[in-house]
Design a protein around this motif. Structure first.
Motif, PDB file in Angstrom:
ATOM      1  N   MET A   1      50.268  67.855  60.555  1.00 39.89           N
ATOM      2  CA  MET A   1      50.631  68.362  61.880  1.00 39.89           C
ATOM      3  C   MET A   1      50.201  69.815  61.999  1.00 39.89           C
ATOM      4  SD  MET A   1      54.378  68.755  63.697  1.00 39.89           S
ATOM      5  CE  MET A   1      54.878  70.151  62.709  1.00 39.89           C
ATOM      6  N   SER A   2      49.417  70.116  62.985  1.00 39.38           N
ATOM      7  CA  SER A   2      49.004  71.492  63.232  1.00 39.38           C
ATOM      8  C   SER A   2      50.046  72.150  64.131  1.00 39.38           C
ATOM      9  CB  SER A   2      47.625  71.510  63.896  1.00 39.38           C
ATOM     10  OG  SER A   2      47.231  72.825  64.183  1.00 39.38           O
ATOM     11  N   ALA A   3      50.705  73.193  63.632  1.00 39.50           N
ATOM     12  CA  ALA A   3      51.803  73.820  64.364  1.00 39.50           C
ATOM     13  C   ALA A   3      51.291  74.913  65.292  1.00 39.50           C
ATOM     14  CB  ALA A   3      52.818  74.391  63.399  1.00 39.50           C
ATOM     15  N   CYS A   4      51.828  74.931  66.508  1.00 41.21           N
ATOM     16  CA  CYS A   4      51.558  76.007  67.458  1.00 41.21           C
ATOM     17  C   CYS A   4      52.628  77.088  67.320  1.00 41.21           C
ATOM     18  CB  CYS A   4      51.532  75.444  68.879  1.00 41.21           C
ATOM     19  SG  CYS A   4      51.116  76.650  70.140  1.00 41.21           S
ATOM     20  N   VAL A   5      53.890  76.647  67.201  1.00 45.97           N
ATOM     21  CA  VAL A   5      55.020  77.560  67.007  1.00 45.97           C
ATOM     22  C   VAL A   5      55.879  77.010  65.874  1.00 45.97           C
ATOM     23  CG1 VAL A   5      56.982  78.726  68.087  1.00 45.97           C
ATOM     24  CG2 VAL A   5      55.031  78.044  69.495  1.00 45.97           C
ATOM     25  N   THR A   6      56.306  77.889  64.968  1.00 46.80           N
ATOM     26  CA  THR A   6      57.149  77.473  63.850  1.00 46.80           C
ATOM     27  C   THR A   6      58.450  78.269  63.862  1.00 46.80           C
ATOM     28  OG1 THR A   6      55.182  77.019  62.532  1.00 46.80           O
ATOM     29  CG2 THR A   6      57.263  77.175  61.342  1.00 46.80           C
ATOM     30  N   PHE A   7      59.578  77.557  63.740  1.00 47.57           N
ATOM     31  CA  PHE A   7      60.894  78.183  63.665  1.00 47.57           C
ATOM     32  C   PHE A   7      61.401  78.075  62.230  1.00 47.57           C
ATOM     33  CE2 PHE A   7      60.736  76.028  67.911  1.00 47.57           C
ATOM     34  CZ  PHE A   7      60.495  77.164  68.670  1.00 47.57           C
ATOM     35  N   GLU A   8      61.800  79.202  61.672  1.00 43.93           N
ATOM     36  CA  GLU A   8      62.312  79.237  60.307  1.00 43.93           C
ATOM     37  C   GLU A   8      63.745  79.766  60.328  1.00 43.93           C
ATOM     38  OE1 GLU A   8      59.524  81.632  58.168  1.00 43.93           O
ATOM     39  OE2 GLU A   8      57.901  80.160  58.331  1.00 43.93           O
ATOM     40  N   ASP A   9      64.708  78.849  60.336  1.00 41.02           N
ATOM     41  CA  ASP A   9      66.127  79.189  60.381  1.00 41.02           C
ATOM     42  C   ASP A   9      66.389  80.271  61.441  1.00 41.02           C
ATOM     43  OD1 ASP A   9      68.751  78.756  59.554  1.00 41.02           O
ATOM     44  OD2 ASP A   9      68.720  80.507  58.245  1.00 41.02           O
ATOM     45  N   LEU A  10      65.853  80.038  62.626  1.00 40.15           N
ATOM     46  CA  LEU A  10      65.866  81.039  63.690  1.00 40.15           C
ATOM     47  C   LEU A  10      67.239  81.132  64.356  1.00 40.15           C
ATOM     48  CD1 LEU A  10      64.268  83.003  65.555  1.00 40.15           C
ATOM     49  CD2 LEU A  10      63.798  81.015  67.021  1.00 40.15           C
ATOM     50  N   THR A  11      67.767  82.350  64.423  1.00 40.93           N
ATOM     51  CA  THR A  11      68.976  82.639  65.192  1.00 40.93           C
ATOM     52  C   THR A  11      68.644  83.745  66.184  1.00 40.93           C
ATOM     53  OG1 THR A  11      70.514  81.967  63.451  1.00 40.93           O
ATOM     54  CG2 THR A  11      71.351  83.484  65.097  1.00 40.93           C
ATOM     55  N   ILE A  50      60.401  82.987  71.813  1.00 42.70           N
ATOM     56  CA  ILE A  50      59.014  82.622  71.513  1.00 42.70           C
ATOM     57  C   ILE A  50      58.059  83.679  72.065  1.00 42.70           C
ATOM     58  CG2 ILE A  50      57.191  80.916  71.910  1.00 42.70           C
ATOM     59  CD1 ILE A  50      59.420  78.782  72.087  1.00 42.70           C
ATOM     60  N   VAL A  51      58.339  84.138  73.285  1.00 41.30           N
ATOM     61  CA  VAL A  51      57.482  85.149  73.917  1.00 41.30           C
ATOM     62  C   VAL A  51      57.618  86.499  73.225  1.00 41.30           C
ATOM     63  CG1 VAL A  51      57.016  86.355  76.098  1.00 41.30           C
ATOM     64  CG2 VAL A  51      57.649  83.960  76.142  1.00 41.30           C
ATOM     65  N   VAL A  63      54.279  82.304  66.050  1.00 43.22           N
ATOM     66  CA  VAL A  63      53.260  81.668  66.886  1.00 43.22           C
ATOM     67  C   VAL A  63      51.942  81.717  66.127  1.00 43.22           C
ATOM     68  CG1 VAL A  63      52.034  81.736  69.089  1.00 43.22           C
ATOM     69  CG2 VAL A  63      54.469  82.349  68.993  1.00 43.22           C
ATOM     70  N   ALA A  64      51.234  80.609  66.071  1.00 45.82           N
ATOM     71  CA  ALA A  64      49.991  80.533  65.302  1.00 45.82           C
ATOM     72  C   ALA A  64      48.991  81.585  65.771  1.00 45.82           C
ATOM     73  CB  ALA A  64      49.389  79.136  65.425  1.00 45.82           C
ATOM     74  N   ALA A  65      48.190  82.061  64.857  1.00 43.89           N
ATOM     75  CA  ALA A  65      47.203  83.100  65.156  1.00 43.89           C
ATOM     76  C   ALA A  65      46.232  82.620  66.231  1.00 43.89           C
ATOM     77  CB  ALA A  65      46.440  83.461  63.884  1.00 43.89           C
ATOM     78  N   GLY A  66      45.906  83.532  67.133  1.00 39.93           N
ATOM     79  CA  GLY A  66      44.909  83.240  68.151  1.00 39.93           C
ATOM     80  C   GLY A  66      45.412  82.465  69.352  1.00 39.93           C
TER      81      GLY A  66
END
Length: 269
Positions: A1-11, A50-51, A63-66
């Motif tokens: 899966m190619s990720a566009c946005v990744t959340f890592e234990d986000l609060t 995200i923004v 957010v993925a590079a580019g």
């Protein structure tokens, strides 16, 4: 899966009060996801996170590079009394490419006119914003998104306060973007609209309840859990650390917690 946005234990939250807790997982490139939940469940906060308008209290949002982003806030956050025309608002979408003081070219004007035509507002260029109906303003905002030509599109409650015809037209435009392999996340209240038009859903109740295929994510059991979790939330409860982790891989379990000391694993399917 190619990720566009990744959340890592986000609060994420405001003034030390978390609005969304312990979100893990990834938004696939080219996916179309509805973000669903009751008022105050963290949907708009997630979009702002995200923004980059809201900084993480813990964890990370990557957010993925580019990747270029277009963000459409709720209409209530816009100043409609500002003395501007439709063409001025839509042209704001050209800023990333032209710069704030860049001179608009004939090509830019064609891009803006084409975008207005695509949202059913051909010939509206000179109309003042304060003369537009709710539906016309939302179409104008979609035209601004259109000219941004972004890879990732974030729409916060775009169907609020607009007529049924406008909803139909805007859904068609979202599906067109999805067909162009853009990644789209949309905050939506109307669950039937979600079931009919969105392949995936993220169900929030300040913590992730379910994330995956729309029929599974919005099952009766998950919706009941979301409601119970939301209603039981103590606004003044202290921020708590996670015990364990939860991951989203479209169908995996989602780890959530409540402030009563009981921890639950809730399946996304």
């Amino acid at each position: 899966m190619s990720a566009c946005v990744t959340f890592e234990d986000l609060t994420l939250g405001y003034n030390s009060h978390p609005a969304i807790h312990h979100l893990n997982g990834a938004v696939r490139r080219g996916s179309l996801t509805a973000v669903v939940g009751a008022n105050g469940s963290g949907k708009s906060t997630l979009m702002k996170g995200i923004v980059g308008l809201v900084k993480p209290m813990a964890g990370a949002c990557k957010v993925a590079a580019g990747i270029s982003m277009a963000y459409l806030p709720q209409q209530s956050e816009l100043d409609r009394s500002f003395p501007a025309r439709v063409v001025d608002l839509v042209s704001l979408g050209l800023w990333p490419r032209r710069g704030l003081l860049g001179r608009h070219t004939a090509d830019d004007r064609r891009i803006v006119s084409k975008a207005l035509s695509a949202v059913g507002l051909e010939g509206f260029e000179q109309r003042p914003l304060d003369t537009l109906s709710g539906g016309q303003l939302q179409r104008t905002l979609f035209a601004r998104v259109l000219v941004q030509n972004a890879d990732l599109i974030l729409l916060d409650e775009p169907f609020n306060a607009v007529d049924a015809r406008t909803v139909t037209d805007l859904v068609a435009l979202i599906k067109r973007w999805h067909g162009e392999d853009r990644t789209i996340m949309v905050v939506v209240h109307d669950l039937e609209l979600v079931r009919q038009n969105f392949p995936e859903a993220l169900l929030l109740a300040r913590a992730p309840i379910a994330w995956g295929e729309v029929g599974s994510a919005l099952s009766a059991a998950n919706l009941l859990r979301a409601r119970q979790f939301h209603e039981a939330w103590n606004e003044d409860a202290p921020w708590c650390a996670p015990e364990g982790s939860g991951d989203h891989a479209h169908g995996g379990d989602v780890h959530t917690h409540s402030h009563d000391g009981h921890h639950h694993h809730r399946g996304a399917a």
